[in-house]
Each structure stands twice: as C-alpha cells, then as structure tokens.
Design an enzyme around this catalytic site. Structure first.
Site, PDB file in Angstrom:
ATOM      1  N   GLN A  71      50.436-104.701  63.984  1.00  0.00           N
ATOM      2  CA  GLN A  71      49.245-105.436  64.532  1.00  0.00           C
ATOM      3  C   GLN A  71      48.310-105.829  63.192  1.00  0.00           C
ATOM      4  OE1 GLN A  71      48.374-102.510  68.065  1.00  0.00           O
ATOM      5  NE2 GLN A  71      47.536-104.545  68.633  1.00  0.00           N
ATOM      6  N   ASP A 227      53.232-103.795  68.038  1.00  0.00           N
ATOM      7  CA  ASP A 227      54.042-102.648  68.050  1.00  0.00           C
ATOM      8  C   ASP A 227      53.636-101.586  68.968  1.00  0.00           C
ATOM      9  OD1 ASP A 227      51.782-101.550  66.310  1.00  0.00           O
ATOM     10  OD2 ASP A 227      53.201-100.857  64.808  1.00  0.00           O
TER      11      ASP A 227
END
Ligand SMILES: Nc1ncnc2c1ncn2[C@@H]1O[C@H](COP(=O)(O)OP(=O)(O)O)[C@@H](O)[C@H]1O
Ligand SMILES: O=C(CO)[C@@H](O)[C@H](O)COP(=O)(O)O
Length: 476
Positions: A71, A227
């Site tokens: 991220q 993720d």
C-alpha cells in the site's frame, strides 16, 4: 477447469498463484525478488511480475487476474504515462515532517480522523506528495497523474499508456490520505493542499468486483486491492478475526462495519475489498526483525526459532524493542531499537532470539489493543505472512496475544485473496475456497512479558544524525 491468477506485489517480492476458479486449488505458483530499499523504480515491480508469471508457467490458459500490492507507495507519471521518479514506498520515512505539517494545516488530528478516517504519518501517500512538492518541484510540476503500486501494475497489464485509463479500488485508495473510506470519495482539496496547489489525475475507483478491462490477450482484469485487504480475502476473515501479518511490515487488521475515527492516528480507517471496512494498525518492523537478529547471531531461521523456544517466557528479563527501521505505530520515525535488561545470565544467543521474537510479538499486542480500543471485537488471531513460518512465532503468539491463533496452511494469502477476487470478477460471485488451518489455543497467557516490554518501549533513543556524530576522530 477455469483458471484464475492472483498477484502479490509486496515489498520484498512478487508472488503469483494460479488457482482452479471453482475450489481455489493452487495449480501453479511463481515468485521473483524485488530490489531492496524504500525508493524503487516501478519498472522493477514490472520485471519481477513478468519473471514470477513466467515461473508460474505463464497466463495463456488463465481467464482472469487480479493484482494486490504493497500500500501507499507514490507512483508519479507524466502526461505521456512515463514514470517521473522512482516510487517512494510505504516504509520511506523522509516525509515525516510533511506529515506533521499536514496534520496541523488541515486543522489537527481529530479533523483528519473525522473527515478522512486516517491521520497522516510518513507512510501515507499524501505526505509523499508534499515532500515531492517541497524538495523536487520540477518533478512535482511534471507529475500529471499519481497512482499506487497495484494501480500501476494493473494498468501495465492492460497495455494502456494513457493515464486516463488508470484505475484503483477502494481498499488501496483509502490508504492515500486523500480518499475517505466512509464517504467513498476522493478529497481533491487534500490533494491540492498536499501538492501545493497541483491537481494531478487520480485513478478511477472501481467497485469490489468491477473489471478493470482486459489484457491485450483478453484476460479479464480484476480491480485489485491493497495487500492487507487481499490477505483478508485470502483467509476468509470473518467477524471476531484479526489478521496479523508478519511481512516486511507488522500489521493487525479486521474486516468490520465499524468505522474508526482514531485521532491518535494509530488505527487507520481503511476500506476492505468487499465494500466493508478494514481498521488497520501497521508497524515498520515485521519479519525482518527476526531475519536481522538471526543473521547477527549467525544462525538460519529454523535454528533461530529453536533457540528462542529453548528459553522461558520473558527471556529472564531481556527485552528487545524492535524499532530497527524507526516506527510508525507508535509514530516514532526517528526511534531506534534496543536491548534492555542485559545481565551476565541472559546475554547469549538463545535469550537474544527469545527477546527478539517476544519483542516483535509484543509490538503487535500493542496494535491489537488499539484496534480493540476502537470498538472492534477480536476473539481470535489469524496469522499470515513470511514471519508466520517461524515455529517460535506460532508457539509464543497465543500466550502473548491472549487469544487463540489460527495458522492457515502454508500459502501466499495475499496472492490467494487476489485470485479469489479475480474469480469473483469473472463469475460475479465470490467463491468459498476451503483451505486447511490449525488452531493453537491460548494456553497459559503471559501478560507479564508484555508489561516488561512496555516498560522497555518507553526508553527510546533517537536515530543518530550525521551532525550528532563526531566523524573527525577528535572527540572531546
Ligand atoms: N521461517 C521463517 N522465520 C522467520 N521469518 C521468516 C521465515 N520465513 C520467511 N521469513 C521472513 O518473511 C519475510 C518475507 O515475508 P513476506 O510476507 O513475503 O514479506 P513481504 O510481503 O513484505 O514481501 C522476510 O523478512 C523473511 O525473512
Ligand atoms: O503500509 C502498510 C499498510 O498500511 C504495509 O502493510 C504495506 O502494505 C506493505 O506490506 P508488506 O510488504 O509488509 O506485506
């Protein structure tokens, strides 16, 4: 058999799993390493993705693919779609001062928590935009679009070079600091504030199973995800579960309808990948704490776990505070790690291994407490990520977390979550994929170990700066 693929482009590597869309059975896998560092050219992710796909036998027989990714990383593109400068990753702390400035300029932490759900720290993308505007104004001026790692990879897979075609999903958008998960919208005013008046294009935010188009070869593209949202999909996280991920970061997150408004900034109000919410606390120091300590001790990770398990809880007073990379939760970007409580009786490899494992897990107990403090019920822990492969972690975690710990069968759960999303995008329904898991009960809880850790964690020494170190050899 219909095949779907999931990609996890995470900090250290790219992993690809190819699954049977009906039951999630893993048919083929591949992976490839990323370069190290907190500033990476996105081409490195693309090369790794292509290598991982090749290692997995290619995508020719695959019907749909989704990309999950680390991220927050700031990918800057110019008008032609070329990368302006290497991406600054989630664990790059150079924008810590920019984060503090943005908190003040927007009216304080409570205003951020109420309006956006996230109080910026150095990891959050908006702070990286501010850093770029102030430190590399030419690069800021050349930036026509900003996106995240998974957005960029999905766009590359689509074959487009037009920045107007960039897409993202709600879970990853919610980590930018300029998208509110609760409102479901971007905040262009925050982009403008952070980027000193500039308004780059932002990727269109797709719904949970909305297709991002196709590859040039006709493979359906899922929207992808951050993720951690993909990991929650991969383990089928349900009410009462907190997912603890020990990757490069240490993460505690939970799928819920509760929207956190945490003015301390510790609990980020991210979105999940199904239309719900994903309150999340993230540290900068996950599994690499174990690898770094094992390497210092000159042992491999299996021997490291064996050493840690040979010592009793509390390591006879030896405590490691694992802030090796500075820290995000608590927000101490300049902190260093420490070993406290050294005596002649505990200064050996086994005690250090135990202290490192307990220190890492205690840093996550702190995170679990923050999530619970936001009104999220946590009955049990689901343990994933590379660090979950450590037998010492699996064995010690239940007593420290004070909850039973579920360890799913070995697998790449971020990539599996992405594959599950790909199947959802392809068929219109989210499949149930049964996988094995072992549950470790709490046994005897060890709260005294955490209390010992908290006392040590208060004693922070700041990172040395070059100006504070005498490099002349003169001394005083
Ligand atoms: N048996 C093990 N014991 C402890 N750590 C491990 C073990 N196996 C892998 N790791 C660690 O897991 C990390 C990689 O995990 P991963 O979840 O793939 O990270 P990321 O998603 O951030 O790339 C590495 O730091 C590696 O050292
Ligand atoms: O910054 C965060 C979450 O907010 C990290 O969790 C990144 O998303 C990187 O994840 P890993 O590579 O450690 O899995």
């Amino acid at each position: 058999m219909t095949l779907v693929a999931g990609v996890d482009s995470s900090t250290q590597s790219c992993k690809v799993v190819i699954c049977d869309a009906d039951d999630g059975r893993v048919i083929r896998t591949g992976n490839a390493a990323h370069s190290s560092g907190t500033e990476i050219h996105p081409d490195n992710w693309w090369d790794a993705l292509r290598s991982a796909v090749a290692a997995a036998g290619g995508l020719d027989d695959v019907a749909a693919v989704s990309v999950a990714g680390q991220q927050h990383g700031m990918v800057t593109l110019d008008e032609r779609g070329d990368v302006v400068r290497p991406a600054l990753l989630w664990n790059d702390t150079r924008s810590a001062d920019a984060a503090a400035d943005l908190v003040d300029e927007f009216g304080g932490a409570q205003a951020w928590a109420d309006d956006v759900g996230v109080v910026p720290v150095a990891s959050i993308t908006a702070t990286k935009l501010r850093w770029l505007a102030d430190n590399e104004p030419d690069h800021a001026d050349a930036t026509a679009a900003v996106c995240l790692p998974h957005d960029w990879l999905t766009w590359r897979l689509s074959g487009s070079t037009d920045i107007a075609d960039l897409v993202t999903d709600r879970s990853d958008a919610s980590g930018t600091g300029y998208f509110s998960a609760a409102a479901g919208d971007y905040r262009p005013d925050i982009v403008e504030l952070a980027f000193r008046g500039r308004r780059p294009d932002l990727p269109r935010v797709l719904g949970p199973a909305t297709s991002a188009g196709t590859t040039p070869g006709g493979i359906v593209l899922g929207p992808g995800a951050g993720d951690n949202a993909a990991a929650a999909l991969g383990v089928h996280a349900s009410a009462g579960d907190a997912v603890v991920s020990l990757g490069t970061s240490g993460v505690v997150s939970a799928v819920t309808d509760t929207v956190p408004r945490d003015a301390t900034g510790l609990v980020a109000g991210f979105a999940d990948a199904t239309g719900r919410h994903l309150p999340l606390v993230c540290t900068l120091n996950g599994a690499p704490v174990l690898a770094a300590t094992a390497s210092t001790l000159g042992v491999d990770l299996d021997e490291f776990a064996r050493l840690a398990l040979s010592v009793r809880p509390g390591a006879d007073g030896l405590t490691m505070v694992p802030y090796l990379a500075g820290e995000r939760s608590p927000n101490l970007p300049d902190a260093t790690g420490a070993l406290h409580g050294i005596t002649a009786a505990n200064l050996d490899a086994a005690h250090v291994a135990r202290a490192a494992t307990e220190g890492l897990l205690c840093s996550l107990v702190f995170c679990i407490d923050q999530i619970v403090g936001q009104g999220v019920d946590v009955d049990r822990i689901v343990l994933v990520g590379g660090g979950a492969r450590s037998e010492a972690v699996r064995e010690i975690a239940p007593a420290l977390f004070g909850r039973s710990v579920v360890v799913p069968d070995p697998g790449e759960y971020v990539a599996l979550g992405a594959a599950r999303q790909a199947a959802w995008t392809l068929t219109g329904s989210l499949p149930e994929w049964e996988r094995g898991r072992a549950e470790r009960p709490v046994g005897a809880a060890t709260p005294a170990v955490y209390e010992q850790y908290l006392r040590a964690a208060d004693l922070i020494v700041a990172r040395p700066t070059t100006s504070s170190i005498d490099t002349t050899g003169g001394g005083r």
